[in-house]
Structures are given as C-alpha cells and as structure tokens.
Design a protein around this motif. Structure first.
Motif, short mmCIF file in Angstrom:
data_model
loop_
_atom_site.label_atom_id
_atom_site.label_comp_id
_atom_site.label_asym_id
_atom_site.label_seq_id
_atom_site.Cartn_x
_atom_site.Cartn_y
_atom_site.Cartn_z
N UNK A 1 0.86 -1.18 0.00
CA UNK A 1 0.00 0.00 0.00
C UNK A 1 0.89 1.23 0.00
N UNK A 2 0.53 2.21 -0.80
CA UNK A 2 1.30 3.45 -0.84
C UNK A 2 1.09 4.25 0.44
N UNK B 1 4.56 7.92 -3.61
CA UNK B 1 4.70 6.46 -3.66
C UNK B 1 3.59 5.85 -4.51
N UNK B 2 2.39 6.41 -4.42
CA UNK B 2 1.28 5.92 -5.24
C UNK B 2 1.61 6.08 -6.73
N UNK B 3 2.19 7.22 -7.10
CA UNK B 3 2.57 7.46 -8.49
C UNK B 3 3.63 6.47 -8.95
N UNK B 4 4.61 6.20 -8.09
CA UNK B 4 5.66 5.23 -8.44
C UNK B 4 5.08 3.82 -8.63
N UNK B 5 4.15 3.45 -7.75
CA UNK B 5 3.52 2.14 -7.89
C UNK B 5 2.71 2.06 -9.18
N UNK B 6 2.03 3.14 -9.54
CA UNK B 6 1.27 3.15 -10.79
C UNK B 6 2.21 3.00 -11.99
N UNK B 7 3.38 3.64 -11.94
CA UNK B 7 4.34 3.49 -13.03
C UNK B 7 4.80 2.04 -13.17
N UNK C 1 2.99 -0.56 -12.40
CA UNK C 1 1.84 -1.25 -12.98
C UNK C 1 1.78 -1.02 -14.49
N UNK C 2 1.97 0.22 -14.90
CA UNK C 2 1.94 0.56 -16.33
C UNK C 2 3.09 -0.08 -17.09
N UNK C 3 4.22 -0.33 -16.42
CA UNK C 3 5.38 -0.93 -17.06
C UNK C 3 5.27 -2.43 -17.26
N UNK C 4 4.23 -3.06 -16.73
CA UNK C 4 4.08 -4.50 -16.87
C UNK C 4 3.98 -4.95 -18.32
N UNK C 5 3.33 -4.16 -19.15
CA UNK C 5 3.18 -4.54 -20.56
C UNK C 5 4.55 -4.70 -21.22
N UNK C 6 5.44 -3.76 -20.97
CA UNK C 6 6.80 -3.86 -21.54
C UNK C 6 7.53 -5.08 -21.00
N UNK C 7 7.40 -5.31 -19.72
CA UNK C 7 8.08 -6.46 -19.10
C UNK C 7 7.55 -7.77 -19.66
N UNK C 8 6.25 -7.83 -19.92
CA UNK C 8 5.64 -9.07 -20.42
C UNK C 8 6.04 -9.36 -21.85
N UNK C 9 6.42 -8.36 -22.62
CA UNK C 9 6.84 -8.58 -24.00
C UNK C 9 8.01 -9.54 -24.08
N UNK C 10 8.86 -9.54 -23.06
CA UNK C 10 10.02 -10.43 -23.04
C UNK C 10 9.58 -11.90 -22.99
N UNK C 11 8.36 -12.14 -22.50
CA UNK C 11 7.85 -13.50 -22.42
C UNK C 11 7.14 -13.97 -23.68
N UNK C 12 7.08 -13.14 -24.69
CA UNK C 12 6.41 -13.51 -25.93
C UNK C 12 5.13 -12.72 -26.12
N UNK D 1 -2.44 -17.00 -17.20
CA UNK D 1 -3.01 -15.74 -16.75
C UNK D 1 -2.04 -15.08 -15.79
N UNK D 2 -1.60 -13.88 -16.13
CA UNK D 2 -0.76 -13.09 -15.24
C UNK D 2 -1.68 -12.16 -14.48
N UNK D 3 -1.69 -12.31 -13.17
CA UNK D 3 -2.66 -11.58 -12.35
C UNK D 3 -1.98 -10.47 -11.58
N UNK D 4 -2.63 -9.34 -11.58
CA UNK D 4 -2.21 -8.23 -10.72
C UNK D 4 -3.46 -7.46 -10.37
N UNK D 5 -3.43 -6.82 -9.24
CA UNK D 5 -4.59 -6.05 -8.81
C UNK D 5 -4.14 -4.66 -8.42
N UNK D 6 -5.00 -3.72 -8.64
CA UNK D 6 -4.72 -2.34 -8.27
C UNK D 6 -6.00 -1.72 -7.78
N UNK D 7 -5.96 -1.17 -6.61
CA UNK D 7 -7.11 -0.48 -6.03
C UNK D 7 -6.76 1.00 -5.94
#
Length: 82
Positions: free
Chosen positions: A16-17, A22-28, A30-41, A73-79
């Motif tokens: 929790x932020x 800290x909330x903004x850094x956590x959101x970044x 979360x947004x960066x997951x797409x780039x990280x997942x590209x490495x997996x195909x 399924x890659x799971x993540x949650x954001x509230x």
C-alpha cells in the motif's frame, strides 16, 4: 483486507502506498508490466473490473479456460482508492 486475503491464500504479496509520490511510483510499475511481459512472448492484455467478492471465482475460471489452450493468466490487482 490485504492480511485477510493473505490468510486465505488468495494473495502472495501486496503493498500500500504511504504517500501520493509512492502511489505514483507504484502506478508506473503497474503501467510498465506490458513492456516487461513482451520479453515472455506475445500476449493479450485486458483490464477488467470484478467485484472483490468474485475475484477468486474469476481467477479460477480464467485459469481453467486459458489452460485449455496452454496459455497462462498473469494476475495483478490495483485499487486506486487505497
């Protein structure tokens, strides 16, 4: 809520932020997951909203459906309210 989910085995880890910065850094992260997942195909990404009480059911059904096609399924949650 996090500790209850962990006790039930629904959550492995969480954070929790403590501040707006800290909330903004956590959101970044979360947004960066797409780039990280590209490495997996190739992947298909969707944001979905599910009532908290139905998250375990949703994950179970999604995992089962994807398993039929050897997908995962890659799971993540954001509230955003917390």
């Amino acid at each position: 809520m996090l500790s209850e989910a962990m006790d039930k085995g629904l959550l492995i880890d969480g954070v929790l932020a403590d501040s707006e910065a800290q909330r903004r850094r956590l959101w970044l992260l979360r947004e960066g997951q797409a780039e990280a997942q590209k490495a997996g195909g190739a992947g298909i990404k969707h944001d979905v909203s599910v009532p908290v009480s139905r998250v375990p059911e949703f994950i179970g059904r999604a995992d089962a459906a994807l398993e039929l096609n050897a997908l995962k399924l890659l799971k993540q949650a954001f509230d955003p309210d917390n």
